[in-house]
Design a protein around this motif. Structure first.
Motif, mmCIF file in Angstrom:
data_model
loop_
_atom_site.group_PDB
_atom_site.id
_atom_site.type_symbol
_atom_site.label_atom_id
_atom_site.label_comp_id
_atom_site.label_asym_id
_atom_site.label_seq_id
_atom_site.Cartn_x
_atom_site.Cartn_y
_atom_site.Cartn_z
ATOM 1 N N ILE A 106 0.827 -1.212 0.000
ATOM 2 C CA ILE A 106 0.000 0.000 0.000
ATOM 3 C C ILE A 106 0.859 1.259 0.000
ATOM 4 C CG2 ILE A 106 -1.723 1.328 1.289
ATOM 5 C CD1 ILE A 106 -2.854 -1.371 2.249
ATOM 6 N N GLU A 107 1.728 1.388 1.013
ATOM 7 C CA GLU A 107 2.480 2.634 1.173
ATOM 8 C C GLU A 107 3.382 2.935 -0.026
ATOM 9 O OE1 GLU A 107 5.672 4.590 4.303
ATOM 10 O OE2 GLU A 107 4.707 2.683 4.806
ATOM 11 N N ARG A 108 4.191 1.981 -0.455
ATOM 12 C CA ARG A 108 5.096 2.225 -1.589
ATOM 13 C C ARG A 108 4.344 2.475 -2.896
ATOM 14 N NH1 ARG A 108 10.397 -1.628 -1.057
ATOM 15 N NH2 ARG A 108 11.302 -0.499 0.682
ATOM 16 N N PRO A 109 3.391 1.605 -3.284
ATOM 17 C CA PRO A 109 2.684 1.889 -4.541
ATOM 18 C C PRO A 109 1.941 3.224 -4.530
ATOM 19 C CG PRO A 109 2.295 -0.381 -3.869
ATOM 20 C CD PRO A 109 3.008 0.289 -2.740
ATOM 21 N N VAL A 110 1.304 3.556 -3.436
ATOM 22 C CA VAL A 110 0.594 4.837 -3.366
ATOM 23 C C VAL A 110 1.583 5.996 -3.408
ATOM 24 C CG1 VAL A 110 -0.834 6.294 -1.872
ATOM 25 C CG2 VAL A 110 -1.449 3.909 -2.238
ATOM 26 N N GLY A 111 2.721 5.836 -2.727
ATOM 27 C CA GLY A 111 3.754 6.874 -2.766
ATOM 28 C C GLY A 111 4.284 7.106 -4.170
ATOM 29 N N LYS A 112 4.531 6.015 -4.903
ATOM 30 C CA LYS A 112 4.997 6.142 -6.291
ATOM 31 C C LYS A 112 3.945 6.833 -7.158
ATOM 32 C CE LYS A 112 8.070 2.164 -6.298
ATOM 33 N NZ LYS A 112 8.284 0.792 -6.796
ATOM 34 N N TRP A 113 2.697 6.438 -6.982
ATOM 35 C CA TRP A 113 1.616 7.046 -7.753
ATOM 36 C C TRP A 113 1.502 8.539 -7.452
ATOM 37 C CZ3 TRP A 113 -3.014 9.414 -6.381
ATOM 38 C CH2 TRP A 113 -3.894 9.659 -7.426
ATOM 39 N N LEU A 114 1.571 8.895 -6.173
ATOM 40 C CA LEU A 114 1.485 10.310 -5.808
ATOM 41 C C LEU A 114 2.648 11.115 -6.379
ATOM 42 C CD1 LEU A 114 0.274 10.182 -2.098
ATOM 43 C CD2 LEU A 114 -0.930 11.167 -4.046
ATOM 44 N N ARG A 115 3.856 10.544 -6.353
ATOM 45 C CA ARG A 115 5.002 11.260 -6.930
ATOM 46 C C ARG A 115 4.817 11.470 -8.430
ATOM 47 N NH1 ARG A 115 7.400 8.664 -2.863
ATOM 48 N NH2 ARG A 115 7.955 6.740 -3.945
ATOM 49 N N ARG A 116 4.279 10.457 -9.124
ATOM 50 C CA ARG A 116 4.018 10.625 -10.561
ATOM 51 C C ARG A 116 3.004 11.731 -10.794
ATOM 52 N NH1 ARG A 116 3.800 4.957 -10.713
ATOM 53 N NH2 ARG A 116 1.547 5.056 -10.903
ATOM 54 N N GLN A 117 1.968 11.778 -9.938
ATOM 55 C CA GLN A 117 0.949 12.810 -10.095
ATOM 56 C C GLN A 117 1.536 14.206 -9.863
ATOM 57 O OE1 GLN A 117 -2.105 11.963 -11.284
ATOM 58 N NE2 GLN A 117 -1.154 9.952 -11.327
ATOM 59 N N LEU A 118 2.398 14.309 -8.862
ATOM 60 C CA LEU A 118 2.968 15.619 -8.540
ATOM 61 C C LEU A 118 4.049 16.045 -9.526
ATOM 62 C CD1 LEU A 118 3.174 15.278 -4.663
ATOM 63 C CD2 LEU A 118 1.549 16.639 -5.987
ATOM 64 N N ASP A 119 4.686 15.082 -10.180
ATOM 65 C CA ASP A 119 5.751 15.400 -11.131
ATOM 66 C C ASP A 119 5.237 15.697 -12.536
ATOM 67 O OD1 ASP A 119 7.631 15.127 -9.172
ATOM 68 O OD2 ASP A 119 8.215 13.084 -9.727
ATOM 69 N N ARG A 120 3.959 15.440 -12.793
ATOM 70 C CA ARG A 120 3.405 15.704 -14.126
ATOM 71 C C ARG A 120 3.403 17.202 -14.407
ATOM 72 N NH1 ARG A 120 -2.215 12.648 -14.950
ATOM 73 N NH2 ARG A 120 -2.706 14.136 -13.349
ATOM 74 N N PRO A 121 3.673 17.578 -15.641
ATOM 75 C CA PRO A 121 3.586 19.011 -15.963
ATOM 76 C C PRO A 121 2.140 19.487 -15.845
ATOM 77 C CG PRO A 121 4.291 17.707 -17.880
ATOM 78 C CD PRO A 121 4.084 16.767 -16.744
ATOM 79 N N ARG A 122 1.970 20.628 -15.308
ATOM 80 C CA ARG A 122 0.638 21.212 -15.142
ATOM 81 C C ARG A 122 0.222 21.946 -16.409
ATOM 82 N NH1 ARG A 122 1.297 18.637 -11.237
ATOM 83 N NH2 ARG A 122 1.315 19.166 -9.064
ATOM 84 N N PRO A 123 -1.031 21.811 -16.770
ATOM 85 C CA PRO A 123 -1.494 22.592 -17.941
ATOM 86 C C PRO A 123 -1.476 24.081 -17.588
ATOM 87 C CG PRO A 123 -3.308 21.347 -16.973
ATOM 88 C CD PRO A 123 -2.067 20.977 -16.224
ATOM 89 N N THR A 124 -1.081 24.856 -18.534
ATOM 90 C CA THR A 124 -1.050 26.298 -18.301
ATOM 91 C C THR A 124 -2.418 26.877 -18.591
ATOM 92 O OG1 THR A 124 -0.269 26.650 -20.538
ATOM 93 C CG2 THR A 124 1.407 26.478 -18.810
ATOM 94 N N ALA A 125 -2.734 27.917 -17.876
ATOM 95 C CA ALA A 125 -4.040 28.568 -18.054
ATOM 96 C C ALA A 125 -4.016 29.336 -19.381
ATOM 97 C CB ALA A 125 -4.319 29.516 -16.907
ATOM 98 N N PRO A 126 -5.120 29.269 -20.123
ATOM 99 C CA PRO A 126 -5.147 30.012 -21.385
ATOM 100 C C PRO A 126 -5.077 31.528 -21.116
ATOM 101 C CG PRO A 126 -7.305 29.071 -20.904
ATOM 102 C CD PRO A 126 -6.348 28.584 -19.856
ATOM 103 N N THR A 127 -4.404 32.215 -21.998
ATOM 104 C CA THR A 127 -4.322 33.670 -21.840
ATOM 105 C C THR A 127 -5.490 34.292 -22.580
ATOM 106 O OG1 THR A 127 -2.905 33.799 -23.772
ATOM 107 C CG2 THR A 127 -1.816 33.636 -21.621
ATOM 108 N N SER A 128 -5.920 35.416 -22.087
ATOM 109 C CA SER A 128 -7.099 36.066 -22.672
ATOM 110 C C SER A 128 -6.732 36.876 -23.901
ATOM 111 C CB SER A 128 -7.770 36.961 -21.642
ATOM 112 O OG SER A 128 -6.882 37.996 -21.259
#
Length: 131
Positions: A106-128
């Motif tokens: 549980i702890e290791r797989p969830v930790g790996k998954w969370l790190r992948r989620q946090l390391d993903r590039p974030r979409p940038t907000a569209p400019t007006s």
């Protein structure tokens, strides 16, 4: 009996003696803690901490519903004398194995998954387009 006794001081003093023994990461004790077994137990320690409550409560239920009278002979000795060492020994083994299972499954797989989620590039907000 679940109350504290003078023997508890021996545990407290032993733990306090570890502080100066390990503070500088030198010596025999520090070298022994570098082996694989203590390292693995350290990695599992949070799982052991989280999982022990269930087993401690379960053992309490067993104690009240299954254990015979303290003076009942068991393997030639009074049950109270036998269980004095058997119960804590069994709890240590069970809690460490349970904590290892929690850590590895549980702890290791969830930790790996969370790190992948946090390391993903974030979409940038569209400019007006307004400057």
């Amino acid at each position: 009996r679940w109350s504290h006794s003078p023997r508890d001081l021996l545990t407290a003093f032993s733990i306090q003696a570890l502080i100066p023994a390990l503070a500088f990461d030198k010596g025999v004790v520090a070298d022994l803690l570098k082996f694989q077994l203590p390292q693995t137990l350290g990695e599992w320690s949070y799982g052991v901490y989280l999982g022990q409550t269930f087993w401690l409560q379960y053992m309490r239920v067993i104690e009240f519903r299954v254990y015979p009278a303290p003076d009942t002979l068991f393997l030639g000795v009074p049950f109270a004398d036998f269980i004095f060492w058997a119960q804590p020994s069994a709890l240590i083994v069970i809690c460490v194995l349970w904590g290892g299972l929690l850590a590895e499954k549980i702890e290791r797989p969830v930790g790996k998954w969370l790190r992948r989620q946090l390391d993903r590039p974030r979409p940038t907000a569209p400019t007006s387009g307004i400057t």
